[in-house]
Design a protein around this motif. Structure first.
Motif, PDB file in Angstrom:
ATOM      1  N   THR A 144       0.831  -1.215   0.000  1.00 27.23           N
ATOM      2  CA  THR A 144       0.000   0.000   0.000  1.00 27.23           C
ATOM      3  C   THR A 144       0.866   1.267   0.000  1.00 27.23           C
ATOM      4  N   ASP A 145       2.190   1.111   0.013  1.00 26.53           N
ATOM      5  CA  ASP A 145       3.108   2.257   0.053  1.00 26.53           C
ATOM      6  C   ASP A 145       2.884   3.198  -1.146  1.00 26.53           C
ATOM      7  N   PRO A 146       2.594   4.469  -0.860  1.00 24.04           N
ATOM      8  CA  PRO A 146       2.334   5.420  -1.954  1.00 24.04           C
ATOM      9  C   PRO A 146       3.480   5.525  -2.965  1.00 24.04           C
ATOM     10  N   ALA A 147       4.717   5.231  -2.558  1.00 26.37           N
ATOM     11  CA  ALA A 147       5.842   5.327  -3.493  1.00 26.37           C
ATOM     12  C   ALA A 147       5.657   4.405  -4.698  1.00 26.37           C
ATOM     13  N   LEU A 148       4.806   3.381  -4.560  1.00 31.27           N
ATOM     14  CA  LEU A 148       4.595   2.431  -5.656  1.00 31.27           C
ATOM     15  C   LEU A 148       3.689   2.976  -6.754  1.00 31.27           C
ATOM     16  N   GLY A 149       3.167   4.190  -6.550  1.00 29.45           N
ATOM     17  CA  GLY A 149       2.403   4.803  -7.637  1.00 29.45           C
ATOM     18  C   GLY A 149       0.900   4.804  -7.436  1.00 29.45           C
ATOM     19  N   PRO A 150       0.148   4.998  -8.539  1.00 28.34           N
ATOM     20  CA  PRO A 150      -1.308   5.152  -8.462  1.00 28.34           C
ATOM     21  C   PRO A 150      -1.997   3.996  -7.736  1.00 28.34           C
ATOM     22  N   ALA A 151      -3.101   4.321  -7.061  1.00 26.22           N
ATOM     23  CA  ALA A 151      -3.825   3.333  -6.263  1.00 26.22           C
ATOM     24  C   ALA A 151      -4.211   2.109  -7.096  1.00 26.22           C
ATOM     25  N   GLU A 152      -4.644   2.340  -8.321  1.00 28.97           N
ATOM     26  CA  GLU A 152      -5.083   1.233  -9.185  1.00 28.97           C
ATOM     27  C   GLU A 152      -3.960   0.200  -9.365  1.00 28.97           C
ATOM     28  N   ARG A 153      -2.741   0.673  -9.507  1.00 28.02           N
ATOM     29  CA  ARG A 153      -1.610  -0.250  -9.727  1.00 28.02           C
ATOM     30  C   ARG A 153      -1.185  -0.945  -8.437  1.00 28.02           C
ATOM     31  N   ARG A 154      -1.229  -0.201  -7.336  1.00 29.94           N
ATOM     32  CA  ARG A 154      -0.906  -0.854  -6.047  1.00 29.94           C
ATOM     33  C   ARG A 154      -1.924  -1.950  -5.751  1.00 29.94           C
ATOM     34  N   LEU A 155      -3.167  -1.685  -6.101  1.00 30.04           N
ATOM     35  CA  LEU A 155      -4.210  -2.678  -5.882  1.00 30.04           C
ATOM     36  C   LEU A 155      -3.975  -3.915  -6.766  1.00 30.04           C
ATOM     37  N   ALA A 156      -3.464  -3.694  -7.970  1.00 30.28           N
ATOM     38  CA  ALA A 156      -3.133  -4.824  -8.851  1.00 30.28           C
ATOM     39  C   ALA A 156      -2.012  -5.667  -8.226  1.00 30.28           C
ATOM     40  N   LEU A 157      -1.084  -4.991  -7.547  1.00 31.62           N
ATOM     41  CA  LEU A 157      -0.018  -5.724  -6.851  1.00 31.62           C
ATOM     42  C   LEU A 157      -0.606  -6.550  -5.702  1.00 31.62           C
ATOM     43  N   VAL A 158      -1.509  -5.949  -4.929  1.00 23.32           N
ATOM     44  CA  VAL A 158      -2.138  -6.665  -3.809  1.00 23.32           C
ATOM     45  C   VAL A 158      -2.846  -7.911  -4.326  1.00 23.32           C
ATOM     46  N   ARG A 159      -3.626  -7.728  -5.398  1.00 22.35           N
ATOM     47  CA  ARG A 159      -4.379  -8.851  -5.950  1.00 22.35           C
ATOM     48  C   ARG A 159      -3.430  -9.929  -6.500  1.00 22.35           C
ATOM     49  N   GLY A 160      -2.382  -9.485  -7.201  1.00 18.69           N
ATOM     50  CA  GLY A 160      -1.422 -10.433  -7.769  1.00 18.69           C
ATOM     51  C   GLY A 160      -0.712 -11.230  -6.682  1.00 18.69           C
ATOM     52  N   LEU A 161      -0.310 -10.557  -5.621  1.00 13.09           N
ATOM     53  CA  LEU A 161       0.385 -11.263  -4.539  1.00 13.09           C
ATOM     54  C   LEU A 161      -0.566 -12.245  -3.844  1.00 13.09           C
TER      55      LEU A 161
END
Lengths: 256, 256
Positions: free
Chosen positions: B90-107
């Motif tokens: 969820t770290d903001p440095a990872l960019g837009p919320a949509e992409r961080r959420l894609a990381l959460v889902r992928g993991l």
């Protein structure tokens, strides 16, 4: 995983749905978050029941997962239930990505090493120390162990709606502590046939509890005062908070 | 938690940083995701090493967590490392919320009951069945147990950049399988002083491995062919993929 999810009160999931309803969020837009907190809670129960932890053989009126299957299965089922909780929070039905991400972050903070896991670690550490915990120490321990997830559940509706969660946080702080005090009361007054788990365990183990520190009547009075606090915190929502007030009262009258 | 994170190869975190670099993403914008996969991987090792699972006492050249402390601590440290992984995404440095959420889902998909945990459950189940696994079964098992997280790590850079992860997925599929084949090779040819974990365990347990099924030379040849496949998959990125190709070669030459 399914077995571990069946048969609970689903208080936490109910708090998510009802806190969302306060802001006009329909159940189907909050359901994935309600399922997530129930999955997270189920994971914590499966792991807490393990022989190396609280070593419980009865939960929700049935054999615990490691008794029904084995320890490896219980560890893995708990692990995957935690993962499932985070997966559920990515459900598009929960709304804009920014808000779903706030849910992910909120759940992680509630569940992790500064929340629920910290509380459980303190609880286990307390079992091996000679000095019983003080009231302040038990309150801090329970604030992590059960308080953090109840707080997240009650705040979740505000996070989904993008509204201020402060009144819900105050409600949940009082509710969570009352919930744990009543658990200690049930450990003394309860019936395993109703609670679905062993009773008298804490007393037999000589563990400090709210009842051992405040007495049975003192503990019950404290729980009632906390529920009054919880109700007062919901004043800003007026009559819309009826179900949440009902849930708070249920918390200290339940027999399971 | 810190102890469990120290001393590994950090291959998965490296894959995140290097896949991100392919798309011009600086290390500080991908670091939280690299830390997340390392935390997730560390959690899986701590739990896999437990007595009820693989019962290992040595990892990364040091006593495993449940040996150094106790089982309850190992269960809780693993649990909190998994939580930390999702918090980090969820770290903001990872960019837009949509992409961080894609990381959460992928993991979550890589780690859960249809990914890593499924692989580990199949592996444990295989230990109690009389018939050794076939090559197809071991490949499917390892695809979950180690493949899913390696695949997510390699795809993470594309997810952060909002680019197509398909070439990286093909690279990681070949790499992950080669990685596991080489692990089986090391279990036969390796030295515990270098690998930092017990060797010869699978052979002693009579477990089917890539080496028992393909022979030592056959397994090594298969791993080399897979690394050629992995390199070929990165052709679209040209010279920029140099470090990922290097990482692939390292995967089957490493002695730890």
């Amino acid at each position: 995983m399914r077995y571990a999810l069946v048969g609970g009160k689903r208080l936490r999931g109910y708090l998510v749905l009802e806190s969302a309803a306060l802001f006009g969020i329909a159940a189907d837009q909050a359901l994935a978050a309600a399922a997530a907190v129930e999955a997270l809670h189920a994971y914590s129960l499966v792991h807490d029941d393990l022989p190396a932890m609280d070593d419980d053989d009865l939960r929700r009126g049935r054999p615990t997962v490691h008794v029904k299957w084995d320890e490896a299965t219980a560890i893995l089922a708990g692990d995957a239930l935690q993962t499932l909780a985070f997966e559920l929070l990515t459900d598009p039905a929960l709304g804009p990505a920014e808000r779903r991400l706030a849910l992910v972050r909120g759940l992680a903070l509630a569940a992790g090493a500064e929340g629920m896991v910290l509380g459980q670690a303190l609880d286990i550490a307390a079992e091996t120390t000679a000095t019983p915990l003080t009231l302040a120490e038990i309150t801090a321990l329970q604030n992590g162990k059960t308080g953090a997830l109840i707080r997240f559940s009650a705040e979740a509706g505000a996070l989904i709606a993008g509204e201020d969660p402060a009144p819900l946080r105050a409600y949940a702080n009082a509710l969570g502590l009352a919930f744990q005090i009543h658990d200690d009361v049930l450990d003394v007054t309860g019936d395993a046939a109703l609670t679905g788990k062993r009773v008298g365990k804490d007393k037999d183990a000589g563990k400090a509890t709210f009842v051992s520190l405040l007495g049975l009547e003192g503990a019950q009075a404290r729980a009632r005062a906390l529920i009054d606090e919880a109700e007062a915190a919901l004043a800003p929502y007026g009559a819309r908070a009826g179900n949440l007030i009902e849930a708070a009262r249920f918390t200290i009258t339940r027999n399971a």
